[in-house]
Structure formats: structure tokens, C-alpha cells
Enzyme design. Sequence first.
Site, PDB file in Angstrom:
ATOM      1  N   GLY A  24       0.830  -1.210   0.000  1.00 15.06           N
ATOM      2  CA  GLY A  24       0.000   0.000   0.000  1.00 15.06           C
ATOM      3  C   GLY A  24       0.860   1.253   0.000  1.00 15.06           C
ATOM      4  O   GLY A  24       2.093   1.178   0.074  1.00 15.06           O
ATOM      5  N   SER A  32     -12.953 -12.702  -2.999  1.00 14.43           N
ATOM      6  CA  SER A  32     -12.724 -12.508  -4.430  1.00 14.43           C
ATOM      7  C   SER A  32     -13.503 -13.523  -5.251  1.00 14.43           C
ATOM      8  O   SER A  32     -13.719 -14.662  -4.804  1.00 14.43           O
ATOM      9  CB  SER A  32     -11.231 -12.721  -4.704  1.00 14.43           C
ATOM     10  OG  SER A  32     -11.003 -12.831  -6.087  1.00 14.43           O
ATOM     11  N   TYR A  72      -3.686 -17.839  -4.717  1.00 17.40           N
ATOM     12  CA  TYR A  72      -4.371 -16.610  -4.288  1.00 17.40           C
ATOM     13  C   TYR A  72      -5.853 -16.897  -4.004  1.00 17.40           C
ATOM     14  O   TYR A  72      -6.366 -16.596  -2.923  1.00 17.40           O
ATOM     15  CB  TYR A  72      -4.239 -15.515  -5.358  1.00 17.40           C
ATOM     16  CG  TYR A  72      -5.214 -14.384  -5.131  1.00 17.40           C
ATOM     17  CD1 TYR A  72      -5.039 -13.504  -4.067  1.00 17.40           C
ATOM     18  CD2 TYR A  72      -6.338 -14.224  -5.949  1.00 17.40           C
ATOM     19  CE1 TYR A  72      -5.962 -12.494  -3.823  1.00 17.40           C
ATOM     20  CE2 TYR A  72      -7.258 -13.223  -5.710  1.00 17.40           C
ATOM     21  CZ  TYR A  72      -7.071 -12.358  -4.648  1.00 17.40           C
ATOM     22  OH  TYR A  72      -7.994 -11.373  -4.409  1.00 17.40           O
ATOM     23  N   LYS A 100      -8.115 -16.988  -0.285  1.00 14.48           N
ATOM     24  CA  LYS A 100      -9.385 -16.313   0.025  1.00 14.48           C
ATOM     25  C   LYS A 100     -10.442 -17.339   0.456  1.00 14.48           C
ATOM     26  O   LYS A 100     -11.198 -17.112   1.401  1.00 14.48           O
ATOM     27  CB  LYS A 100      -9.873 -15.526  -1.191  1.00 14.48           C
ATOM     28  CG  LYS A 100      -8.981 -14.334  -1.541  1.00 14.48           C
ATOM     29  CD  LYS A 100      -9.082 -13.255  -0.489  1.00 14.48           C
ATOM     30  CE  LYS A 100      -8.155 -12.091  -0.736  1.00 14.48           C
ATOM     31  NZ  LYS A 100      -8.209 -11.070   0.303  1.00 14.48           N
ATOM     32  N   ARG A 129     -15.178  -9.989 -18.506  1.00 18.44           N
ATOM     33  CA  ARG A 129     -15.142  -9.754 -17.060  1.00 18.44           C
ATOM     34  C   ARG A 129     -16.201  -8.740 -16.665  1.00 18.44           C
ATOM     35  O   ARG A 129     -16.654  -7.945 -17.484  1.00 18.44           O
ATOM     36  CB  ARG A 129     -13.769  -9.186 -16.641  1.00 18.44           C
ATOM     37  CG  ARG A 129     -12.606 -10.149 -16.809  1.00 18.44           C
ATOM     38  CD  ARG A 129     -12.647 -11.245 -15.769  1.00 18.44           C
ATOM     39  NE  ARG A 129     -11.533 -12.167 -15.944  1.00 18.44           N
ATOM     40  CZ  ARG A 129     -11.543 -13.215 -16.779  1.00 18.44           C
ATOM     41  NH1 ARG A 129     -12.610 -13.470 -17.512  1.00 18.44           N
ATOM     42  NH2 ARG A 129     -10.494 -14.007 -16.862  1.00 18.44           N
TER      43      ARG A 129
HETATM   44  N1  UDP Z   1      -5.682  -9.004 -19.557  1.00 18.61           N
HETATM   45  C1  UDP Z   1      -5.045  -8.842 -20.778  1.00 18.61           C
HETATM   46  N2  UDP Z   1      -3.817  -8.232 -20.797  1.00 18.61           N
HETATM   47  C2  UDP Z   1      -3.214  -7.756 -19.672  1.00 18.61           C
HETATM   48  C3  UDP Z   1      -3.887  -7.896 -18.438  1.00 18.61           C
HETATM   49  C4  UDP Z   1      -5.119  -8.533 -18.408  1.00 18.61           C
HETATM   50  O1  UDP Z   1      -5.547  -9.260 -21.818  1.00 18.61           O
HETATM   51  O2  UDP Z   1      -2.104  -7.218 -19.770  1.00 18.61           O
HETATM   52  C5  UDP Z   1      -7.010  -9.649 -19.527  1.00 18.61           C
HETATM   53  C6  UDP Z   1      -7.042 -10.904 -18.647  1.00 18.61           C
HETATM   54  O3  UDP Z   1      -6.710 -12.037 -19.415  1.00 18.61           O
HETATM   55  C7  UDP Z   1      -8.499 -10.918 -18.190  1.00 18.61           C
HETATM   56  C8  UDP Z   1      -8.877  -9.430 -18.134  1.00 18.61           C
HETATM   57  O4  UDP Z   1      -7.906  -8.754 -18.934  1.00 18.61           O
HETATM   58  O5  UDP Z   1      -9.307 -11.522 -19.141  1.00 18.61           O
HETATM   59  C9  UDP Z   1      -8.836  -8.856 -16.738  1.00 18.61           C
HETATM   60  O6  UDP Z   1      -7.598  -9.208 -16.148  1.00 18.61           O
HETATM   61  P1  UDP Z   1      -7.085  -8.550 -14.805  1.00 18.61           P
HETATM   62  O7  UDP Z   1      -5.703  -9.065 -14.555  1.00 18.61           O
HETATM   63  O8  UDP Z   1      -7.284  -7.073 -14.865  1.00 18.61           O
HETATM   64  O9  UDP Z   1      -8.099  -9.075 -13.706  1.00 18.61           O
HETATM   65  P2  UDP Z   1      -8.511 -10.592 -13.312  1.00 18.61           P
HETATM   66  O10 UDP Z   1      -9.663 -10.947 -14.193  1.00 18.61           O
HETATM   67  O11 UDP Z   1      -7.327 -11.456 -13.505  1.00 18.61           O
HETATM   68  O12 UDP Z   1      -8.920 -10.459 -11.896  1.00 18.61           O
END
Ligand code: UDP
Length: 326
Positions: A37, A117, A141, A145, A220
Site C-alpha cells: 500500500g 474474491s 491466491y 481467500k 469480465r
Molecule cells: N488481460 C489482458 N492483458 C493484460 C492484463 C489482463 O488481456 O495485460 C485480460 C485478462 O486475461 C483478463 C482481463 O484482462 O481476461 C482482466 O484481467 P485482470 O488481470 O485485470 O483481472 P482478473 O480478471 O485477472 O482479476
Amino acid sequence: MAKILVTGGAGYIGSHTVYLLLKNGFDVTVVDDLSRGHMHNVPLKRLRELRLQDTEALVDLCDTVKFDAVIHFAAYIAVGESTEQPELYFSNNVGGSLSLFTAMRETGVRRLVFSSSAAVYGTPKEVPVSEDAPIAPVSPYGESKAMVERMLRWLDEYSGLRSVSLRYFNACGAEPGSGLGEEHEPETHLLPLVLRAVLTGEPVTVFGDDYATPDGTCIRDYIHVSDLARAHILAVEKLLEGAPSDTLNVGTGRGYSVMEVLRAVEKVTGKKVPYKIGPRRAGDPPELVADPGRLKRTLGWEPEYTDLERIVATAWEFEQAKKENK
Ligand code: UDP
């Protein structure tokens, strides 16, 4: 006004929640070891720099302040790192939580909101995902959780600890005018990486475009961090009114693909996003969208940000301000 202890209050979601708690008149104390943080995220007089594993120090603090409730954010959050160093994740996320719960028991603090999460679901079979979906994490991870959630169920039964576990979907954005925003180091989340690609010209990698989704990229549920923060305040208020323990998804119920996020960024910034298509990232489910029905019913929560471009605009404002301050 109720006295609230916020662990991990110097982090991204924690600091937004502290901001909102203070705005609503709560008496807030933040505990953070500042390993991830940022000190600048919290008013200094509210901050106690200490490790969650230091049960004695927590007991001292709880004895002195007599908290009414705890909101527990402090945890490591990088899925990739958790596969490289699972011990670190179990020690910090599970061990830290156990130390906190021990101190709470010793000092009689019996209300907790826990930062869980959607990662506890792993790759869900049905979307949108309800809280009744199987718990099947696919990373240390997510497992950390799930383990804390399970611990909380037993503590509810045998230790009288009432808790609400909030299962977050994809938090993003920033509270306008707060100076707060997403600043992970290293950054792994999509939206800040896409915005940085716009600012630096360095392409962002899209992790896979061959999923069984309409445009081939992952879907997402992107939820604005201020809407997420508000869910914590509603949850803590409900617990203080005497509500039983619960587990709630926090998402909007609407999914966007990676390419839709890129397009939203282009609309908001008026610039092309430089990007390349890369391989799939291990452990990424094709589609993860919340069924937020239970959250709406039990807490009367509704998202204020329902439009992806509005969410992106708040994150863009933060990234630009940060660049100017450098
Ligand atoms: N993602 C991507 N490129 C990046 C980071 C993330 O294509 O550099 C995609 C990832 O595969 C997922 C979405 O973006 O489908 C969200 O990823 P993030 O890591 O933000 O959150 P998560 O879903 O893992 O919690």
C-alpha cells in the site's frame, strides 16, 4: 459514530473505502504494513504501520480503541505471484487473517467485513455466477481467500464472529477528486495497463483471442471501486444492526470483453490503443460475471457506475494526474 479498524487501508480498494467511511462520519483507524500500500493514500493521523502477523500489537491497538467492527483488506493480490510463491500467499493472506481474528477474539471485536474474491470460483460452469456456485479456486491466491472464508464459517459457529465476505469481481476506476487510484507495483490489471499503453505508446498484450466468446477475448465484470467501497459500508452497517453472517458477490452483472475495454479507452481518450495479441494467461476463465442479486436484495446496493466509459474516464483522469505530478 462507530469505530472501524481497516486493515490494508493504504491499498487501492481499502483507501477508497476509508475515504468513504470518513466522508460518512465513521471513526477510522488504518492498519497497514505499507509493503504494497501507499502512505499517501491515508490521512497520516489515521495510520498505524504494523504487520498483521503481529498479534500482540493488534491486541494492544484493539484494547485501546475498542473497535465496533473491522474491515479486512490486507492481503497480497497478484494471481501470478501466488503461483510462484504460494507459501508467501498462505502465510500473508491466511496467517495474517488468523492473527487478526485471534486479536479480535481476545479483545471482543465480533463484527468483520472480509475482502474476498471471485477467484474463489475458479472457472465457473455457469455465468452469471451466484454465491451458491462451487468453490473451486485455480490459484493459491484464490485458495487463500477460500480458506479464510471457510475459517470465518467456523468462527461464526463457535466463536460468535459475525462476518460478511464480499467476493469482488474486477475492481477498477478511481473516485474523482480523491487523489486515489490504482497503483499496483508491478501493475497486472487490464485497465491501468491499457491506459499506460496509450500514454507511453508501448503496446499492451491481449491475453488470448481464441476463447469461445463473441470476439474471442475474455469477458469480465468491471465494477467501479467507489461502488465496491460502498458495498463495504452497507455491509458493516448491517452487521452493526445485528445481521447474521453472509457471503455476497460484488459485481454489476454486466460483462465486457478485453476488446470492449480497449474500445472504451479509445473513446474516452480519443487515442488509438497500441496492442498485440499474445497467448492465453494460465488460469483465466473465459467469462466471469457476477449475479449481484443477493447483494442488491440484502444490502439495497445498486451500482452508480453502469457504463464502462464512465468508469474508464475516472481511471484516465487519475493516470493523467499521476503523470503530471511525476
Ligand atoms: N488481460 C489482458 N492483458 C493484460 C492484463 C489482463 O488481456 O495485460 C485480460 C485478462 O486475461 C483478463 C482481463 O484482462 O481476461 C482482466 O484481467 P485482470 O488481470 O485485470 O483481472 P482478473 O480478471 O485477472 O482479476
